[in-house]
Write an enzyme that holds these catalytic residues in place. Structure first.
Site, mmCIF file in Angstrom:
data_model
loop_
_atom_site.group_PDB
_atom_site.id
_atom_site.type_symbol
_atom_site.label_atom_id
_atom_site.label_comp_id
_atom_site.label_asym_id
_atom_site.label_seq_id
_atom_site.Cartn_x
_atom_site.Cartn_y
_atom_site.Cartn_z
ATOM 1 N N ASP A 145 -2.576 18.973 8.603
ATOM 2 C CA ASP A 145 -3.946 18.574 8.885
ATOM 3 C C ASP A 145 -4.349 18.097 7.551
ATOM 4 O OD1 ASP A 145 -3.615 19.834 11.542
ATOM 5 O OD2 ASP A 145 -5.177 21.269 11.165
ATOM 6 N N HIS A 158 0.917 -1.123 0.209
ATOM 7 C CA HIS A 158 0.004 -0.111 0.145
ATOM 8 C C HIS A 158 0.711 1.228 0.016
ATOM 9 C CE1 HIS A 158 -3.941 1.880 0.375
ATOM 10 N NE2 HIS A 158 -3.379 2.633 1.317
ATOM 11 N N HIS A 195 -2.750 6.846 11.009
ATOM 12 C CA HIS A 195 -1.535 7.586 10.940
ATOM 13 C C HIS A 195 -1.939 8.901 11.951
ATOM 14 C CE1 HIS A 195 -3.403 8.487 7.385
ATOM 15 N NE2 HIS A 195 -3.105 9.669 7.312
ATOM 16 N N HIS A 201 -6.174 8.897 12.601
ATOM 17 C CA HIS A 201 -7.294 8.320 11.856
ATOM 18 C C HIS A 201 -6.844 7.199 11.043
ATOM 19 C CE1 HIS A 201 -5.489 11.235 8.820
ATOM 20 N NE2 HIS A 201 -6.364 10.558 7.766
#
Length: 365
Positions: free
Chosen positions: A286, A243, A280, A316
Site C-alpha cells: 500500500d 523514468h 501501477h 494509480h
C-alpha cells in the site's frame, strides 16, 4: 532471464511508449521483483464508479485536530496504521510538560512546519522544517518547539529505522552519511524538581516520577542513538534517459515498510522517455504519500499538508492533466514523503474525519 515480448510493445520500459497506449507496470515486491509492462488502449484509472471499500484515499491533514494542539499533555492523532506501522499527526504548540518513552514503537518524526529542540537521553537535537528525526524505541525524549505553529508527521514502526543498502551507487549516494547529525550530551544536572516520564508499553501509558531531570547522561558511545537528516541534504538518483522507480528515492527501511523522499530534480531529457510516474497497481504494497511543499505536478487539487493512500489492487498514476502536459515541465519542484507498507494499511478514525470521499473521481478529468 530475457523477458518475453508479445504484441505492441516498446523495447524498453518507460521509453518510446507506442502511440495511443498507456503503460502500466505490474510488479512484485515493490519495484524489486518480477515485472510485466502492459500497454493498455485506455488509462487504467479511467473508472466510472466503485463498489466496496477498496478505493484510493485523500486526506487533508491540515484539518486534523490532535489533542496535543490544545492540551500540553495531549498526544498525536493516529490516522492510518497496521500491525507494522502507525502514522499520526502532531500539532503541538508548546513544550511537553513531561518526558516521553515509547517502548512499543520506533519513531520517525518529519517536521512539516516549525522549529525547536527535541531533548533526548543522548543530548539535544535542534530541529527545523524538512528534518527527519529518528527516535529509537525506549529513548527518553521531550519535544520543545520554539513556535506555536508546528506540524509533525509521525511514523511509528515495530522495527528500527535503518539506512538503505546503496549497492552499486556507493555509500555517498542519496545522502552522504557525513550529513547525519547526532546529539552531544547536555545533562541538566541543576534541574532538581519533579519530572514525569510517560511510558507507552503494550498500548497503555504509565508514568514514573523523578526528583531530578532524567536527562542526566554525561557521555555516551555506541551505534544506537537518536539522529536526524534534512530533506535539503538528500541528493536524488536520476537518469536523464528513463523514468526511475520510486525505490531509488529510499531514505529509510524498516520492518514492513520503506520510507522514500521526493525532492526537486531535473526531468528526463530523452524525447521518448516518460516524465511522470507510470501507472501501477501496487501489487505487494500500500502506498502512502505526504505532500510537504512545492508544485505537485502529477496530482490535481493537492496542497501542502495533504496525504494520499493508494491500496494494493487498485491502479494509480498521473492525473489526466499531468499526463497530457508532461512535456511542458523540465524539472520537478516538489517535496514529499512516501511510505510503502508491506501489509494493508487501514484508515483509522482520525483519517476518516479528514478524508475526501470523492478523491477517486479526480482521474475523470
Amino acid at each position: 532471464m530475457y523477458p518475453l515480448k508479445k504484441g505492441k510493445v516498446p523495447n524498453q520500459a518507460h521509453v518510446g511508449i507506442p502511440e495511443g497506449t498507456f503503460e502500466e507496470e505490474h510488479g512484485r515486491k515493490g519495484f524489486f521483483g518480477k515485472t510485466a509492462h502492459l500497454y493498455h488502449a485506455h488509462p487504467p484509472t479511467g473508472w466510472i464508479r466503485f463498489e466496496g471499500s477498496l478505493r484510493p484515499h485523500k486526506f487533508d491533514l491540515n484539518e486534523a485536530k490532535p489533542s496535543d494542539l490544545t492540551d500540553p499533555r495531549g498526544v498525536p492523532l493516529p490516522f492510518l496504521g497496521n500491525a507494522d506501522v502507525r502514522l499520526s499527526v502532531s500539532r503541538r504548540p508548546a513544550p511537553m510538560p513531561y518526558y516521553c518513552r515509547n517502548a512499543d514503537w520506533d519513531e520517525l518524526w518529519f517536521v512539516h512546519r516549525g522549529q525547536g529542540t527535541v531533548e533526548t537521553d543522548f543530548g539535544p537535537l535542534p530541529f527545523e522544517r524538512g528534518d527527519y528525526l529518528v527516535i529509537p524505541r525506549a529513548v527518553t525524549y521531550r519535544m520543545v518547539p520554539e513556535s506555536t505553529d508546528n506540524f509533525f508527521l509521525l511514523v511509528e514502526s515495530k522495527g528500527e529505522f535503518e539506512q538503505p543498502e546503496k549497492g552499486l551507487i556507493g555509500q555517498h549516494a542519496l545522502y552522504d552519511p557525513g550529513v547525519i547529525v547526532v546529539p552531544e550530551p547536555a545533562p541538566q544536572l541543576d534541574d532538581n524538581r519533579e519530572w514525569e516520564v510517560r511510558i507507552l508499553a503494550d498500548g497503555e501509558y504509565s508514568s514514573v516520577f523523578y526528583p531530578w531531570n532524567p536527562i542526566d547522561v554525561v557521555g555516551w558511545k555506541g551505534d544506537l542513538t537518536a539522529w536526524k537528516i534534512n530533506l535539503r541534504d538528500i541528493r536524488p538518483v536520476m537518469s536523464h534517459r528513463a523514468h526511475l522507480p520510486p525505490s531509488v528515492h529510499t531514505t529509510f527501511v524498516t520492518s514492513g515498510a520503506v520510507v522514500c523522499s521526493f525532492v526537486p530534480r531535473p526531468l528526463e531529457e530523452d524525447a521518448d522517455a516518460l516524465r511522470v510516474p507510470f501507472f501501477h497497481r501496487n501489487t505487494d504494497y500500500d502506498e502512502f504519500l505526504f505532500y510537504h511543499d512545492g508544485d505537485f505536478f502529477s496530482r490535481d487539487n493537492i496542497r501542502a499538508g495533504m496525504a494520499t493512500l493508494h491500496p494494493r489492487g487498485i491502479h494509480h498514476g498521473p492525473h489526466p492533466k499531468a499526463l497530457a502536459n508532461q512535456r511542458q515541465k523540465t524539472h520537478t519542484d516538489e517535496y514529499a514523503v512516501m511510505l510503502d507498507g508491506l501489509n494493508p494499511i487501514r484508515v483509522l478514525e482520525g483519517g476518516q474525519a479528514v478524508e475526501d470521499p470523492d478523491y477517486w473521481r479526480s482521474w475523470q478529468g
